[in-house]
Design an enzyme around this catalytic site. Structure first.
Site, PDB file in Angstrom:
ATOM      1  N   LYS A  76       0.860  -1.187   0.000  1.00 38.00           N
ATOM      2  CA  LYS A  76       0.000   0.000   0.000  1.00 38.00           C
ATOM      3  C   LYS A  76       0.896   1.237   0.000  1.00 38.00           C
ATOM      4  O   LYS A  76       1.924   1.264   0.682  1.00 38.00           O
ATOM      5  CB  LYS A  76      -0.891  -0.026   1.251  1.00 38.00           C
ATOM      6  CG  LYS A  76      -1.909   1.103   1.328  1.00 38.00           C
ATOM      7  CD  LYS A  76      -2.865   0.924   2.517  1.00 38.00           C
ATOM      8  CE  LYS A  76      -3.898   2.038   2.593  1.00 38.00           C
ATOM      9  NZ  LYS A  76      -4.840   1.854   3.723  1.00 38.00           N
ATOM     10  N   SER A 151      -9.863   2.083   2.754  1.00 41.19           N
ATOM     11  CA  SER A 151      -8.951   2.798   1.901  1.00 41.19           C
ATOM     12  C   SER A 151      -7.952   1.906   1.173  1.00 41.19           C
ATOM     13  O   SER A 151      -7.328   2.348   0.205  1.00 41.19           O
ATOM     14  CB  SER A 151      -8.185   3.823   2.737  1.00 41.19           C
ATOM     15  OG  SER A 151      -7.374   3.179   3.700  1.00 41.19           O
ATOM     16  N   SER A 175     -10.268  -0.243   6.951  1.00 40.35           N
ATOM     17  CA  SER A 175      -9.653  -0.181   5.623  1.00 40.35           C
ATOM     18  C   SER A 175      -8.944  -1.437   5.130  1.00 40.35           C
ATOM     19  O   SER A 175      -8.507  -1.467   3.984  1.00 40.35           O
ATOM     20  CB  SER A 175      -8.660   0.974   5.568  1.00 40.35           C
ATOM     21  OG  SER A 175      -9.360   2.161   5.373  1.00 40.35           O
TER      22      SER A 175
HETATM   23  N1  GLN Z   1     -13.409   4.423   6.115  1.00 37.98           N
HETATM   24  C1  GLN Z   1     -12.810   4.894   7.321  1.00 37.98           C
HETATM   25  C2  GLN Z   1     -12.369   6.327   7.132  1.00 37.98           C
HETATM   26  O1  GLN Z   1     -12.655   6.851   6.120  1.00 37.98           O
HETATM   27  C3  GLN Z   1     -11.662   4.025   7.707  1.00 37.98           C
HETATM   28  C4  GLN Z   1     -10.441   4.291   6.925  1.00 37.98           C
HETATM   29  C5  GLN Z   1      -9.281   3.469   7.347  1.00 37.98           C
HETATM   30  O2  GLN Z   1      -9.429   2.446   8.020  1.00 37.98           O
HETATM   31  N2  GLN Z   1      -8.097   3.930   7.001  1.00 37.98           N
HETATM   32  O3  GLN Z   1     -11.762   6.921   7.966  1.00 37.98           O
END
Ligand code: GLN
Length: 483
Positions: A76, A151, A175
Site C-alpha cells: 500500500k 482505503s 480499511s
Molecule cells: N473508512 C474509514 C475512514 O474513512 C476508515 C479508513 C481506514 O481504516 N483507514 O476513515
C-alpha cells in the site's frame, strides 16, 4: 502461475518448479496488461522487482533460501519506500520520494521478498471506496463499475485480480476488512501495537494498524509472521513474543465459543447479507464450535466517536504537510502565509480538508471537553463492552459490511452515507482488537465477508478459525468471471 497463493509459491520455488524471476516477470506483465482496467497500482517498480528476484534466485542457488525468498508482493502506498515514490494517494505527496524504508518494508526486504510496487488507496487512508485517491478510483475486479472498498482498495483489487498473491494494507477504521470483503479476499487487521507503524504515514495514530490482504488465511499467517514484532522506533509497538502463526492453523476448533453480537444482526441488515453470515456461523457449528448471543451495547456510538477522534488526530498529523519541508508546494508564493495556505489548499483533496477542519474544531479550546474528551470516554465504554464479551466467548463473529460492493459515485455526495460503510468495523479499532474478513458467500454475484474478532494478541486463534473455515468451504477460491 498467477493463481498461486504465497504458500504455494514458497513451496514451488523451493521445489524448483519455477524461479522468482519467472513468476515476477509473469505478474509484472499481468500488471502491465490488465491494470489499466483496475488502476490498483500507483507505481510499478519493475526494474527493482526483477533485481530483487534475480538476487533471490542467486541466494537459492547458493543454498541460502528461506520461506520468503523470491516471493512477489506489493505494498500500500502509505508505507515509505526508500528511493521510491510514496504518495499516500495524495497530490500533497505526489512528488515525494521517501528517503528511508518503513519497518514493514525493511522486514519484507530482509526476508527476501520481491516488491512489484505501490498500491492505490484513498487519500491519506480516508475513505471507504478508493474514490478519494488523487490517482483516480480503483475498479472492483468483480464488477468494474463498482468500488473495491477503501482505503486499501488497491491492495484488495490487486490481490483479487491475481496481480499479486498478497499485499500490505492498513486499517484505521475498517480499511483492510471492508475492501477485503468487497473484493472477496482475506483481510487481517492485527492488534494495535502488533506491527510497527514506523514509516507508515500517519492518519490517526491511536487507531492506525498495518495488516495483510491475501487470498487465504494461511497466507495471512505467512505475511503476519514477517510483519509482527517489536520495534523501538514506534513507542506504541508492543514488546510481545511473536508466535508461529502457521503452526496453529490446523488446530481443531471443536469447543470454541463464538459470540454473535445482537447489535450486528439487526433488521436493517438485509436478509441476504444476514443469510450469508449465518450460513458461515452454521459451518462453524458443524465443525464443533458453540454459538452464543452477546451484546455490545455501545456499538452504535462507534461511528460518532471515531469521527471525532480520527479527524482530531489527522488534523495534528497532517500539519507537517506545509509545503516547506517536503511534498507539494504551490507556484510563486507571495509570502509564508500564502505558501502555507495555497500549498495545503491545492495539495489536499476535499475529504481530507473536511476532516482537518472537523478535527481542528473538535480540539479547539472550549470544545475539547465537549467533543474530544467525550469521544475518548465513549471509546472506553466500547472497549469495555468487548472486554466483557470476550470473557464469555473466544471469538466474535458478524458481517463486515452492510452491503456488497456499491457503484462508483453512489455514496460520494453524502459523506455520512460513506462513513456508515464502516458501521461493523470501526468499533474494533477503537478497542485496539484484531479482526479478520473472510469470504463467506455472495449476494447478487458479489462477494460478502464474515468478520471474526479476537482478543488482544490472539491473531493465532483468528487465523486458525479462518483457516478451518477455508478448509471446509471454497468461498475464498471464487474469483471474478474474467480472471
Ligand atoms: N473508512 C474509514 C475512514 O474513512 C476508515 C479508513 C481506514 O481504516 N483507514 O476513515
Amino acid at each position: 502461475m498467477h493463481n498461486k497463493t504465497i504458500a504455494e509459491i514458497s513451496r514451488d520455488l523451493a521445489a524448483g518448479e519455477y524461479s522468482s524471476v519467472e513468476i515476477t516477470t509473469e505478474l509484472l506483465s499481468r500488471v502491465q496488461q490488465l491494470d489499466s482496467e483496475y488502476n490498483s497500482f500507483i507505481t510499478v517498480t519493475a526494474e527493482q522487482a526483477l533485481a530483487q528476484a534475480r538476487a533471490a534466485d542467486e541466494r537459492r542457488a547458493a543454498g541460502n533460501a528461506e520461506a520468503w525468498t523470491g516471493i512477489p508482493i506489493a505494498h500500500k502506498d502509505i508505507f515509505c519506500t526508500n528511493g521510491v515514490l510514496t504518495t499516500c494517494g495524495s497530490k500533497m505527496l505526489s512528488n515525494f520520494t521517501a528517503p528511508y524504508d518503513a519497518t514493514v518494508i525493511d522486514k519484507f526486504n530482509a526476508a527476501g521478498a520481491v516488491s512489484l510496487g505501490k498500491l492505490n488507496m484513498d487519500e491519506f487512508a480516508m475513505g471507504s471506496s478508493n474514490e478519494s485517491s488523487f490517482f483516480g478510483p480503483v475498479a472492483n475486479p468483480w464488477d468494474k463499475e463498482r468500488v473495491p472498498g477503501g482505503s486499501s482498495g488497491g491492495s484488495a483489487a490487486a490481490v483479487a485480480a491475481r496481480l499479486v498473491p498478497g499485499a500490505t494494507a492498513t486499517d484505521t477504521g475498517g480499511s483492510i476488512r471492508q475492501p477485503a470483503a468487497l473484493c472477496g479476499v482475506t483481510g487481517l487487521k492485527p492488534t494495535y501495537g502488533r506491527i510497527s507503524r514506523w514509516g507508515m504515514i500517519a492518519y490517526a495514530s491511536s487507531l492506525d494498524q498495518a495488516g495483510t490482504i491475501t487470498r487465504s488465511a494461511e497466507d495471512a499467517a505467512l505475511m503476519l509472521q514477517i510483519m509482527a514484532g517489536f520495534d523501538a522506533r514506534d513507542s506504541t509497538c508492543m514488546n510481545q513474543a511473536v508466535p508461529d502463526y502457521s503452526a496453529s492453523l490446523n488446530n481443531s476448533i471443536e469447543g470454541m465459543t463464538i459470540g454473535l453480537p445482537a447489535e450486528y444482526f439487526r433488521d436493517d441488515l438485509s436478509a441476504d447479507m444476514q443469510q450469508a453470515v449465518r450460513n458461515a456461523i452454521a459451518e462453524y457449528e458443524k465443525m464443533g464450535a458453540k454459538v452464543k448471543e452477546i451484546s455490545l451495547p455501545n456499538a452504535h456510538l462507534a461511528i460518532p466517536a471515531y469521527y471525532i477522534i480520527a479527524p482530531a488526530e489527522c488534523s495534528a498529523n497532517l500539519s507537517r504537510m506545509d509545503g516547506v519541508r517536503f511534498g507539494y508546494r504551490c507556484e510563486d508564493p507571495q509570502d509564508i502565509e500564502d505558501l502555507y495556505k495555497r500549498s495545503r489548499g491545492e495539495g489536499f483533496g476535499g475529504e481530507v480538508k473536511r476532516r482537518i477542519m472537523v478535527g481542528a474544531y473538535a480540539l479547539s479550546a472550549g470544545f475539547y471537553d465537549a467533543y474530544y474528551k467525550k469521544a475518548q470516554q465513549v471509546r472506553r465504554l466500547i472497549k469495555n463492552d468487548f472486554a466483557a464479551a470476550l470473557q464469555e466467548v473466544d471469538l466474535i463473529a458478524g458481517p463486515v459490511t452492510p452491503t456488497p460492493a456499491f457503484r462508483r459515485g453512489e455514496k460520494t455526495s453524502d459523506p455520512v452515507e460513506m462513513y456508515l460503510e464502516d458501521i461493523f468495523t470501526i468499533a474494533l479499532n477503537l478497542a485496539g482488537l484484531p479482526g479478520m474478513s473472510v469470504p463467506c458467500g455472495q449476494v447478487n454475484g458479489l462477494p460478502v465477508g464474515l468478520q471474526l474478532i479476537g482478543n488482544y494478541f490472539d491473531e493465532a486463534r483468528l487465523l486458525n478459525a479462518a483457516h478451518q473455515f477455508q478448509q471446509a468451504t471454497d468461498w475464498h477460491l471464487q474469483k471474478p468471471a474474467d480472471i
